[in-house]
Design an enzyme around this catalytic site. Structure first.
Site, short mmCIF file in Angstrom:
data_model
loop_
_atom_site.label_atom_id
_atom_site.label_comp_id
_atom_site.label_asym_id
_atom_site.label_seq_id
_atom_site.Cartn_x
_atom_site.Cartn_y
_atom_site.Cartn_z
N SER A 147 0.99 -1.16 0.04
CA SER A 147 0.01 0.00 0.04
C SER A 147 0.85 1.40 -0.07
O SER A 147 2.02 1.32 0.47
CB SER A 147 -0.76 0.10 1.28
OG SER A 147 -1.56 1.50 1.49
N TYR A 160 -2.75 0.18 10.53
CA TYR A 160 -2.49 -0.12 9.14
C TYR A 160 -1.24 0.00 8.69
O TYR A 160 -0.59 -0.82 7.79
CB TYR A 160 -3.54 0.47 8.19
CG TYR A 160 -3.67 0.04 6.85
CD1 TYR A 160 -4.05 -1.28 6.50
CD2 TYR A 160 -3.39 0.64 5.80
CE1 TYR A 160 -4.07 -1.83 5.15
CE2 TYR A 160 -3.35 0.29 4.48
CZ TYR A 160 -3.83 -1.11 4.13
OH TYR A 160 -4.07 -1.23 2.83
#
Length: 246
Positions: A147, A160
């Site tokens: 990501s 995250y």
């Protein structure tokens, strides 16, 4: 490549010997499903998922596929799934399954940290470890769907980002450990138009969701195909893909 067989796995005996084998986690929806659909044009796909019915539905839509069902939070289940798959040779392993939780450190309990790291990091490490012999045999490739959060942590995204920073460290180490045998690519999408993105935007209070602002899951699949298409002497270490509209 010859078809692999394993007692108790009827799908193994039906693998097309002319198709390289790709195992894709999180392949029942979102980015993982887009990758499975793209690679199914010329690969035999092991469709990774936690729900047997959803996994079977995707398998039925692909020209050459079989299920790989395991709860990635349960490392024992991962071991069982790998054993039952009977993979002596594996050309591609795509880690696409993941969870995303938002909230400040104050708001995030230990259980959420454990769940996120279990899926986003520990399962990746264990599944890769178990499949390294098969990947080495095929001189295969590991692709981790990371990501943009693997580079930058923002307010409310610390958990995250922590898992994605850890995943980047894991893939960097694996790349060096397996250099010359197994190629390792880390792909870092920005915001992608998926169910997870809808949930994240809702959690941030953005109720007017416009998927056209974000990268299509199919575009991430193109980056995977690009990495896999490199000549044998070359490797894409990292690839970032971002929405044009920011």
């Amino acid at each position: 490549m010859s078809p692999e067989t394993y007692a108790g796995n009827d799908d193994a005996a039906q693998r097309d010997p002319n198709r390289p084998i790709a195992l894709i986690t999180g392949a029942t929806r979102g980015i993982g499903r887009a990758i499975a659909e793209d690679l199914s044009a010329d690969h035999h796909i092991l469709v990774g998922g936690t729900d047997a019915a959803r996994t079977a539905a995707v398998v039925a839509e692909l020209p050459s596929a079989e299920p790989f069902v395991a709860d990635l939070q349960d490392l024992g289940a991962v071991v069982t799934a790998v054993t039952e798959a009977g993979l002596d040779s594996l050309d591609v392993l795509v880690h696409s399954a993941g969870v995303a939780a938002t909230g400040t450190l104050e708001q995030t309990p230990a259980q959420e940290w454990q769940r996120s790291f279990a899926v986003n990091v520990f399962a990746v490490a264990e599944l890769t470890r178990l499949l390294l012999p098969a990947l080495r045999t095929a001189k295969g490739q590991v692709i981790a769907i990371n990501s943009g959060s693997g580079y930058v942590s923002r307010n409310g995204g610390g958990l995250y980002s922590a898992t994605k920073f850890a995943l980047r460290a894991l893939t960097d180490a694996l790349r060096e450990e397996e250099r010359g045998t197994v190629r390792v690519t880390s792909i870092h999408p920005g915001r992608v138009d998926t169910d997870m993105q809808v949930q994240l935007q809702s959690a941030m209070g953005n109720e007017d969701y416009d998927g056209s602002r974000y990268v299509a899951a199919e575009s991430v699949a193109v980056t995977v195909r690009t990495a896999l298409s490199m000549p044998a002497e070359a490797m894409v270490d990292e690839l970032a893909i971002r929405p044009v509209r920011g």
